[in-house]
Every structure is written in structure tokens, then in C-alpha cells.
Enzyme design. Structure first.
Site, mmCIF file in Angstrom:
data_model
loop_
_atom_site.group_PDB
_atom_site.id
_atom_site.type_symbol
_atom_site.label_atom_id
_atom_site.label_comp_id
_atom_site.label_asym_id
_atom_site.label_seq_id
_atom_site.Cartn_x
_atom_site.Cartn_y
_atom_site.Cartn_z
ATOM 1 N N GLY A 1 -21.268 -3.148 -4.366
ATOM 2 C CA GLY A 1 -21.496 -3.131 -5.809
ATOM 3 C C GLY A 1 -22.817 -2.460 -6.147
ATOM 4 O O GLY A 1 -23.420 -1.754 -5.338
ATOM 5 N N TYR B 1 0.857 -1.178 0.000
ATOM 6 C CA TYR B 1 0.000 0.000 0.000
ATOM 7 C C TYR B 1 0.899 1.235 0.000
ATOM 8 O O TYR B 1 1.458 1.606 1.020
ATOM 9 C CB TYR B 1 -0.909 0.036 1.229
ATOM 10 C CG TYR B 1 -1.918 -1.081 1.345
ATOM 11 C CD1 TYR B 1 -2.243 -1.894 0.258
ATOM 12 C CD2 TYR B 1 -2.561 -1.312 2.546
ATOM 13 C CE1 TYR B 1 -3.180 -2.914 0.397
ATOM 14 C CE2 TYR B 1 -3.504 -2.324 2.684
ATOM 15 C CZ TYR B 1 -3.801 -3.123 1.611
ATOM 16 O OH TYR B 1 -4.733 -4.132 1.739
ATOM 17 N N PHE C 1 -12.836 -5.375 1.413
ATOM 18 C CA PHE C 1 -13.955 -4.689 0.759
ATOM 19 C C PHE C 1 -15.263 -4.995 1.494
ATOM 20 O O PHE C 1 -16.268 -5.375 0.883
ATOM 21 C CB PHE C 1 -14.083 -5.098 -0.706
ATOM 22 C CG PHE C 1 -13.038 -4.497 -1.615
ATOM 23 C CD1 PHE C 1 -12.108 -3.589 -1.135
ATOM 24 C CD2 PHE C 1 -12.997 -4.840 -2.952
ATOM 25 C CE1 PHE C 1 -11.148 -3.036 -1.966
ATOM 26 C CE2 PHE C 1 -12.039 -4.292 -3.801
ATOM 27 C CZ PHE C 1 -11.113 -3.385 -3.310
ATOM 28 N N PRO C 2 -15.304 -4.821 2.828
ATOM 29 C CA PRO C 2 -16.526 -5.167 3.566
ATOM 30 C C PRO C 2 -17.717 -4.285 3.214
ATOM 31 O O PRO C 2 -18.859 -4.659 3.473
ATOM 32 C CB PRO C 2 -16.118 -4.975 5.035
ATOM 33 C CG PRO C 2 -15.009 -3.969 4.985
ATOM 34 C CD PRO C 2 -14.262 -4.271 3.729
ATOM 35 N N LEU C 3 -17.467 -3.125 2.606
ATOM 36 C CA LEU C 3 -18.561 -2.230 2.227
ATOM 37 C C LEU C 3 -18.769 -2.171 0.723
ATOM 38 O O LEU C 3 -19.603 -1.392 0.237
ATOM 39 C CB LEU C 3 -18.276 -0.819 2.753
ATOM 40 C CG LEU C 3 -18.327 -0.675 4.272
ATOM 41 C CD1 LEU C 3 -17.871 0.702 4.693
ATOM 42 C CD2 LEU C 3 -19.723 -0.958 4.796
ATOM 43 N N THR D 1 -29.182 -4.386 -6.505
ATOM 44 C CA THR D 1 -30.424 -4.636 -7.225
ATOM 45 C C THR D 1 -31.538 -3.860 -6.539
ATOM 46 O O THR D 1 -31.408 -3.397 -5.404
ATOM 47 C CB THR D 1 -30.772 -6.127 -7.210
ATOM 48 O OG1 THR D 1 -31.021 -6.529 -5.857
ATOM 49 C CG2 THR D 1 -29.636 -6.964 -7.789
#
Length: 289
Positions: A211, A60, A206-208, A214
Site C-alpha cells: 500500500g 483466475y 498480496f504478500p507485496l 508512510t
């Protein structure tokens, strides 16, 4: 009753909602995202709020996130657990390659020790398994570092259930896995089951990253969030904490306001019906492109 704590490796108690440092670096994990002082302030505030698990990685920045952790938090409090990763070499914005040769893993670990200003890394995670190097050699290198006192515990990142099962036959030192997992991305559900069966922690990255929701998923999430008086993000984090006691989310942010919002999710309590309706959401197809 949802436990707020987890004991890594049987000897490192941490609060389950931690903090990840990836968002302190620029796009593609390359260079700084903003002012150095702002990043330091976020890290210090996370610890002030009770975070005891800080997750970072040598690539990082590269190197920058580890340097920021040391600048903000060294000397480290006794209860603070620092987790970092090695095995990936970043050469540019979103440009990287896997490197699992034993001598390179040793060099990367020792460089992390210097940047973090510590003699031992609490949790050292193999960022990716190198398909060109036998798994036994990669894990053997980390076991050697552990025997030398440079690593306390070993973790794996982005593995399949089959790879994890095999790795556990090669070393007893693995205490955690870090795979992508969130409310609408549960491709690693089988890995989570292996973790639960073997008493391993699962740090979802990427817990949040829900995407594109729907229509049905957005409506469901908003309904539950409304009942809780919470945001969608807080509700998604609370679901992770309720879904499995092995899950230790470490959401990252470079914003103090967003940090406060994320950490407030630890106080949310979902009832059984709310957990059930969120469990039933259909995960989004995973885009590997």
C-alpha cells in the site's frame, strides 16, 4: 536459522517461497494478461528455480490460470505441489459471487481436475465461505471429495480466527489458510496465531501489497533493504519468511525479471534487530472499499 521448507499436512514438503498465478490473467482476473507463451515461460522458470508450491484458482481467467499450469508443467514432477481454489464464480472483470453449495463445490473441483490434467489436487482451498450455506455442509463436501481421492488436503481462504477455529472442529483435513497478510497489513495476525498453534500453513495473499507507505515506514524499509543490498519487495518477502515459520508466501508476476527478483528473496537473511525494526512498523489501515 530460517527454514526454507515446510511440510504441508505432514506429507507434502515444499519450499516456503512459492509462486502464485493470479498475475498471469488480465485486470480483474479476467482473460489473459499477455502472450500465452510468456506465461508458460514464467511458470517453467519458477520450477527451474526450485519452486515446489504453485498456487492457482479456478476463477483466475476464469479457468485460464489452471490451464496454463497444466500446459507449462504437466506431467508434474513428484516434488511439485499444486494448490487451487474453488467456491467463487467469476462472471466478468472484477465481478464474482460466492458459491458454496455442495453440488457446486463438487462440480468446480471436478472441473479443476480436468483443467489441471490430474486425478488428485494436492491442496484444494475453499476460496470463500458461503454465508448462505452451513459451514459443515461446505466442509463436508470437500471431505467427501477427499475420501474419494480427488483432494489430498483442504485449505481455507479469507477466514477469521473464529471461523478457522470452528472449522477445525468440523474436519481434521484442513492443513492451510490463505488470507491477506504482508509487512503493512496484518489484520489476519490472529489467524496466523491459530495456524501456528495447530500446525497449519498460512499462505499470505498480496504478500507485496504494502500500500501507500508512510514516510517512517518507507525510510525503515529502505534502510533495511540498503543493508541487505536488496529491493523493497525482496525485503518485504524476506520479512515474511522470518516473521513466522508457518508463512508460505506465493508472490505472483507475469514478468521473468520480476520472478527472478522475487525468488532471490529466499536467500536473504535478516538479523534479529532487522526483524525487530520491521515487526515494529505500524500496519496501514485496511481499506475494505
Amino acid at each position: 536459522m530460517v527454514s526454507e521448507t515446510y511440510t504441508l499436512g505432514g506429507d507434502l514438503p515444499v519450499r516456503r517461497l512459492g509462486y502464485g498465478t493470479a498475475q498471469l490473467t488480465g485486470p480483474g482476473y479476467w482473460g489473459p494478461r499477455g502472450e500465452r507463451a510468456d506465461a508458460v515461460a514464467v511458470l517453467r522458470r519458477a520450477v527451474e528455480r526450485g519452486v515446489t508450491l504453485i498456487d492457482t484458482a479456478d476463477n483466475y481467467g476464469p479457468g485460464l490460470a489452471e490451464e496454463l499450469v497444466a500446459e507449462a508443467l504437466h506431467p508434474y514432477r513428484d516434488e511439485l505441489v499444486i494448490a487451487t481454489k474453488g467456491g467463487v464464480v467469476r462472471t466478468g472483470d472484477s465481478t464474482w459471487h460466492i458459491e458454496g453449495r455442495p453440488e457446486r463445490l463438487r462440480a468446480m473441483c471436478e472441473a479443476s481436475l480436468r483443467r489441471l490434467r490430474t486425478d488428485r489436487i494436492d491442496l484444494y482451498q475453499l476460496h470463500r465461505l458461503d454465508p448462505r450455506v452451513p459451514m459443515a455442509e461446505q466442509l463436508g463436501a470437500l471431505d467427501e471429495l477427499r475420501a474419494e481421492g480427488k483432494i489430498r488436503h483442504i485449505g481455507l481462504d479469507s477466514v477469521t480466527a473464529e471461523q478457522l477455529t470452528r472449522a477445525l472442529t468440523l474436519t481434521p483435513s484442513i492443513v492451510s489458510v490463505q488470507n491477506r497478510f504482508n509487512l503493512l497489513d496484518r489484520e489476519s495476525a490472529a489467524v496466523l496465531k491459530v495456524c501456528e498453534a495447530h500446525g497449519l500453513a498460512f499462505l499470505p495473499w498480496f504478500p507485496l501489497a504494502n500500500g501507500a507507505l508512510t514516510v517512517d515506514a518507507a525510510a525503515t524499509l529502505d534502510t533495511v533493504a540498503g543493508r541487505l543490498g536488496a529491493s523493497r519487495g525482496q525485503t518485504a518477502l524476506a520479512w515474511l519468511l522470518h516473521h513466522s515459520p508457518a508463512l508460505l508466501p506465493t508472490p505472483g508476476t507475469g514478468s521473468l525479471a520480476h520472478l527472478e527478483e522475487n525468488l532471490d528473496a529466499a536467500a536473504l537473511r535478516l538479523d534479529a534487530s532487522e526483524v525487530s525494526v520491521l515487526d515494529a512498523l505500524t500496519p496501514n489501515p485496511v481499506n475494505h472499499g
